[in-house]
Design a protein around this motif. Sequence first.
Motif, short mmCIF file in Angstrom:
data_model
loop_
_atom_site.label_atom_id
_atom_site.label_comp_id
_atom_site.label_asym_id
_atom_site.label_seq_id
_atom_site.Cartn_x
_atom_site.Cartn_y
_atom_site.Cartn_z
N ILE A 179 0.83 -1.21 0.00
CA ILE A 179 0.00 0.00 0.00
C ILE A 179 0.87 1.26 0.00
N ALA A 180 1.92 1.27 0.84
CA ALA A 180 2.82 2.43 0.88
C ALA A 180 3.50 2.64 -0.47
N SER A 181 3.91 1.56 -1.12
CA SER A 181 4.56 1.67 -2.44
C SER A 181 3.59 2.20 -3.49
N MET A 182 2.33 1.77 -3.41
CA MET A 182 1.32 2.24 -4.37
C MET A 182 0.98 3.71 -4.15
N VAL A 183 0.85 4.12 -2.88
CA VAL A 183 0.56 5.52 -2.58
C VAL A 183 1.70 6.40 -3.07
N LEU A 184 2.92 5.95 -2.87
CA LEU A 184 4.10 6.71 -3.27
C LEU A 184 4.11 6.98 -4.77
N HIS A 185 3.61 6.03 -5.57
CA HIS A 185 3.63 6.15 -7.03
C HIS A 185 2.25 6.46 -7.61
N SER A 186 1.32 6.91 -6.80
CA SER A 186 -0.04 7.16 -7.28
C SER A 186 -0.09 8.27 -8.32
N PHE A 187 0.88 9.21 -8.29
CA PHE A 187 0.88 10.30 -9.27
C PHE A 187 1.13 9.81 -10.69
N TYR A 188 1.57 8.55 -10.85
CA TYR A 188 1.76 7.99 -12.19
C TYR A 188 0.46 7.97 -12.98
N PHE A 189 -0.67 7.83 -12.28
CA PHE A 189 -1.96 7.79 -12.98
C PHE A 189 -2.31 9.14 -13.59
N TYR A 190 -1.66 10.20 -13.13
CA TYR A 190 -1.84 11.51 -13.77
C TYR A 190 -0.76 11.77 -14.82
N THR A 191 0.49 11.47 -14.47
CA THR A 191 1.59 11.89 -15.33
C THR A 191 1.71 11.07 -16.61
N PHE A 192 1.48 9.76 -16.56
CA PHE A 192 1.69 8.94 -17.76
C PHE A 192 0.52 9.09 -18.72
N LYS A 193 0.84 9.48 -19.93
CA LYS A 193 -0.16 9.74 -20.96
C LYS A 193 0.30 9.15 -22.28
N ILE A 194 -0.66 8.93 -23.18
CA ILE A 194 -0.33 8.52 -24.55
C ILE A 194 -0.34 9.76 -25.42
N LYS A 195 0.79 10.01 -26.08
CA LYS A 195 0.93 11.20 -26.92
C LYS A 195 1.07 10.79 -28.38
N LEU A 196 0.46 11.56 -29.25
CA LEU A 196 0.61 11.38 -30.69
C LEU A 196 1.60 12.44 -31.17
N LYS A 197 2.78 12.01 -31.61
CA LYS A 197 3.85 12.96 -31.93
C LYS A 197 3.91 13.25 -33.42
N ASP A 198 4.95 13.98 -33.82
CA ASP A 198 5.05 14.46 -35.20
C ASP A 198 5.07 13.34 -36.22
N ASP A 199 5.58 12.17 -35.82
CA ASP A 199 5.63 11.05 -36.75
C ASP A 199 4.33 10.27 -36.83
N LYS A 200 3.25 10.84 -36.17
CA LYS A 200 1.90 10.23 -36.18
C LYS A 200 1.88 8.87 -35.49
N LYS A 201 2.80 8.66 -34.56
CA LYS A 201 2.83 7.41 -33.80
C LYS A 201 2.61 7.70 -32.33
N MET A 202 2.13 6.68 -31.59
CA MET A 202 1.79 6.85 -30.17
C MET A 202 3.00 6.53 -29.29
N TYR A 203 3.11 7.31 -28.20
CA TYR A 203 4.18 7.12 -27.22
C TYR A 203 3.58 7.21 -25.82
N CYS A 204 4.01 6.30 -24.93
CA CYS A 204 3.59 6.32 -23.53
C CYS A 204 4.72 6.96 -22.73
N SER A 205 4.49 8.19 -22.27
CA SER A 205 5.54 8.93 -21.58
C SER A 205 4.94 9.82 -20.50
#
Length: 374
Positions: A179-205
Amino acid sequence: MFFVGLLYFLLLAKKKKIQIVCTMDHSNATVHEDFSCKPYRGDTVIIQAVKILFYIFLMLCSILGNSSLIFIVTKNQRMQTITNYLIVNMAVSDILITLLAVPRQITDILLVPRRWLVGGFMGLALCKGLSFLQDVSTAVSILSLLAIAVDRYRAIVFPLRKQIAKTKLFKSIIPSIWIASMVLHSFYFYTFKIKLKDDKKMYCSPSWAPEFDEKGSAQIQYVVLFVVIVVPLCVVTVLYSVIIVNLKRGMARCKALPRSITARRLKEDAKVVKNIIAILIVFVTCIAPINVYAILFYFPWKVKVPCNAENFGFAAHFILYSNASLNPCIYFIFNDKFRQGLLHILEALVPWKKNKKNNLTQPVKLVRFKTFSI
């Protein structure tokens, strides 16, 4: 099947290499935003194949070794101690990080770093969830090492105190670690996103935008995580220093009675402590390169990997994930009980050895020969 798969990879890599050359010939060629140059552009097909084979070997060693640890502890009642249950907890997290991280690293080698192949809601959930669980597993290993150090400290420095009960371990300590490890990394659910970049491909960053400042928030995030790693390891170092001093004093007192119960107990405690200290040293050695890489990435490099520095990133990640495969090796080398358990597993899996053992235990029949006179 292995060689067919390797041949398929080589053909795919050759095709990819041709596509990269064609793309680089055009003026509108795109560069991954985390890199100043095209990542892994200097890797030949053979280098890529070697890197992937290293990761496959690492994954097999980690899964087989940690699964053996779990099997040995769960099937042997004498092995079901507080320390060994925490070792099993670490083994579970090591299997989890291997299954989540290694395939992503292979994808990065074949394509480009952070390339994502699944879109939509499912793709976004996988991007957030896999990144979250991958780093949660590392935190679980750190907190498990801290819990083992506290348990050994209580057992050796204060042997007359009431020790931790197994029910408390299962109901509170191990769940609290996760639980402590999950709480510590809970902000990952906000920060990690799928982006469509200039090459029209998806990236998880990861990205703190648009709510927060991108670079400043990322640097604060790393500083917090670095402190969370360093502080537990410093506490563990202090606890084991006290334990070693206490063991040396106890052994000095028991020199006159080397065969006493206290002397035997101190020797057993010393073996366990040596085993855990070896695990701790290997763990620190494996996480050091990735932290050096992260410090360079966030601060001097300003979130841009320089040209020809991506192979340092590959080495840092490989050393980090190799920790999951090294832990079982350390237990099998330093711990007699784990080594005997592994030998029993191997004997059960090798049929010819079992048949040979059965033949040796069978009674020998004597044959009586008749003599004839000529």
